[in-house]
Design a protein around this motif. Structure first.
Motif, PDB file in Angstrom:
ATOM      1  N   GLN A  32       0.484   6.219 -10.661  1.00 25.69           N
ATOM      2  CA  GLN A  32       0.787   7.624 -10.935  1.00 25.69           C
ATOM      3  C   GLN A  32       2.276   7.931 -10.792  1.00 25.69           C
ATOM      4  OE1 GLN A  32      -2.782   7.967  -9.504  1.00 25.69           O
ATOM      5  NE2 GLN A  32      -2.987   8.213 -11.702  1.00 25.69           N
TER       6      GLN A  32
ATOM      7  N   ASP B 135       0.815  -1.220   0.000  1.00 28.07           N
ATOM      8  CA  ASP B 135       0.000   0.000   0.000  1.00 28.07           C
ATOM      9  C   ASP B 135       0.851   1.274   0.000  1.00 28.07           C
ATOM     10  OD1 ASP B 135       1.054  -0.343   2.460  1.00 28.07           O
ATOM     11  OD2 ASP B 135      -0.823  -0.158   3.590  1.00 28.07           O
TER      12      ASP B 135
ATOM     13  N   ASP C 228       2.042   3.392  -6.600  1.00 29.16           N
ATOM     14  CA  ASP C 228       0.912   3.907  -7.357  1.00 29.16           C
ATOM     15  C   ASP C 228       1.256   4.023  -8.845  1.00 29.16           C
ATOM     16  OD1 ASP C 228      -1.304   5.439  -8.215  1.00 29.16           O
ATOM     17  OD2 ASP C 228      -1.523   6.165  -6.161  1.00 29.16           O
TER      18      ASP C 228
ATOM     19  N   PRO D 144       2.677   4.517  -1.254  1.00 33.45           N
ATOM     20  CA  PRO D 144       2.300   5.390  -2.369  1.00 33.45           C
ATOM     21  C   PRO D 144       3.217   5.297  -3.588  1.00 33.45           C
ATOM     22  CG  PRO D 144       2.897   6.665  -0.389  1.00 33.45           C
ATOM     23  CD  PRO D 144       2.804   5.241   0.013  1.00 33.45           C
TER      24      PRO D 144
END
Ligand code: PHE
Length: 340
Positions: free
Chosen positions: A158, A151, A156, A153
């Protein structure tokens, strides 16, 4: 019919002997005589269709062989004619060998390449091995083994370019640490320069840039060793007077972690526009290797400790040469490159 072929071949050989190969137009006329649309060899080939069907293949084959032979001889004659023409031109003396030549424009090495070489030189002298790693990593090397939970970031879409489920363009060079630790027994020290990729694009961030990772593992390695090595390294890059500072930070794969700054290379730490008045500039991340990372690589974290660091080469080049835009480094613009 085959006598026809033999006699043409003999006639050709005789004719070739008398050919004046010093004149291109004569050679060309010679070619037309034998191989042109109405040439002697072409004519013979046309006669194939007048023969009884069973004789055609053998005859056709022989004429084609003759044709290939003739073509080869004529090609040689053409070469000879060309060489003769050149010789003639040169002997007439209309080449002024004293004229200056066009010159070969000399290139120069790219600023990023220079910095990479400098870094490799510096660390090699301190006994570090160089491992270039690979641009494509699996999730395990880019994240998981580096203690980066699912999890986090940075996983991600992105931030990271995914090539496939669980396969990424590496977003940092830290994965090379894992490959190295899986295949080497401590003590060791290594650096891993290479390209990295992130979904990012502005004046100071590019989707592709270069980093250099460093990793040292041995008994009794402490944060003080890390600070010492990086200070000497910064002296080398930016000159003896440069100061360093370490700000507490977080990376999943180091504990404790820090961000390293150097005193602003433009104002020497006074504070200026380029360092936004702070007197400091960020160079890279570092820290002591997290015991979980050792565990993932089968290294005894009770016995060994280590430190790791990673910084951007583009960043260093930009500071070195006061380059305002990171994309200039990869734009292939000669006006930019010629300045180095
Ligand atoms: N991989 C980190 C980054 O890309 C830098 C880093 C390397 C931090 C090694 C700590 C230790 O930002």
């Amino acid at each position: 019919m085959s006598e026809k072929i033999e006699s043409l071949k003999a006639a050709f050989a005789e004719d070739l002997k008398n050919l004046d190969t010093s004149a291109a137009d004569k050679v060309d006329a010679f070619r037309v005589k034998y191989l042109g649309k109405k040439g002697l060899v072409t004519d013979l080939l046309k006669q194939t269709s007048t023969l009884p069907v069973e004789e055609r293949p053998a005859f056709g084959k022989m004429v084609n062989e003759l044709k290939a032979f003739v073509a080869e001889c004529i090609d040689k004659a053409i070469e000879t004619a060309k060489a003769a023409a050149l010789d003639k031109k040169l002997s007439e003396g209309n080449v002024d060998v004293t004229l200056p030549g066009d010159g070969i424009p000399a290139g120069s090495t790219h600023p990023l390449y220079d910095i990479r070489e400098e870094i490799i030189d510096f660390f090699s002298q301190m006994g570090f091995e160089v491992d270039f790693g690979r641009d494509i990593e699996t999730d395990w090397y880019n994240f998981e083994a580096l203690n980066t939970p699912p999890d986090h970031p940075s996983r991600d879409m992105q931030d990271t370019f995914y090539l496939d489920e669980g396969v990424v363009l590496r977003s940092h060079t830290s994965g090379t640490q894992i490959h190295y630790m899986e295949t080497h027994k401590p003590p060791f020290r290594m650096i891993a320069p290479g390209h990295v990729f992130r979904v990012d694009n502005d004046a100071t961030h590019a989707p592709m840039f270069q980093q250099c990772e460093g990793l040292v593992v041995d008994e009794n390695i402490s944060f003080a060793d890390l600070k010492g090595v990086l200070q000497v390294f910064m002296n080398k890059l930016f000159g003896e007077g440069v100061k360093t500072r370490f700000r507490p930070s977080f990376f999943p794969f180091t504990e404790p972690s820090a961000e390293m700054d150097v005193s602003c290379v433009f104002c020497g730490g006074e504070g200026c526009r380029r360092c936004k008045g702070t007197g400091w500039m960020e160079i890279g991340g570092c820290g002591s290797v997290d015991p979980n990372v050792f565990k993932n690589c089968g290294i005894d974290g009770e016995k060994y400790t280590g430190f790791a660091f990673g910084f951007g080469l583009d960043r260093i080049a930009m500071l070195r040469h006061a380059i305002p835009e990171i994309n200039l480094l990869t734009s292939n613009d000669e006006r930019f490159l010629k300045q180095f």
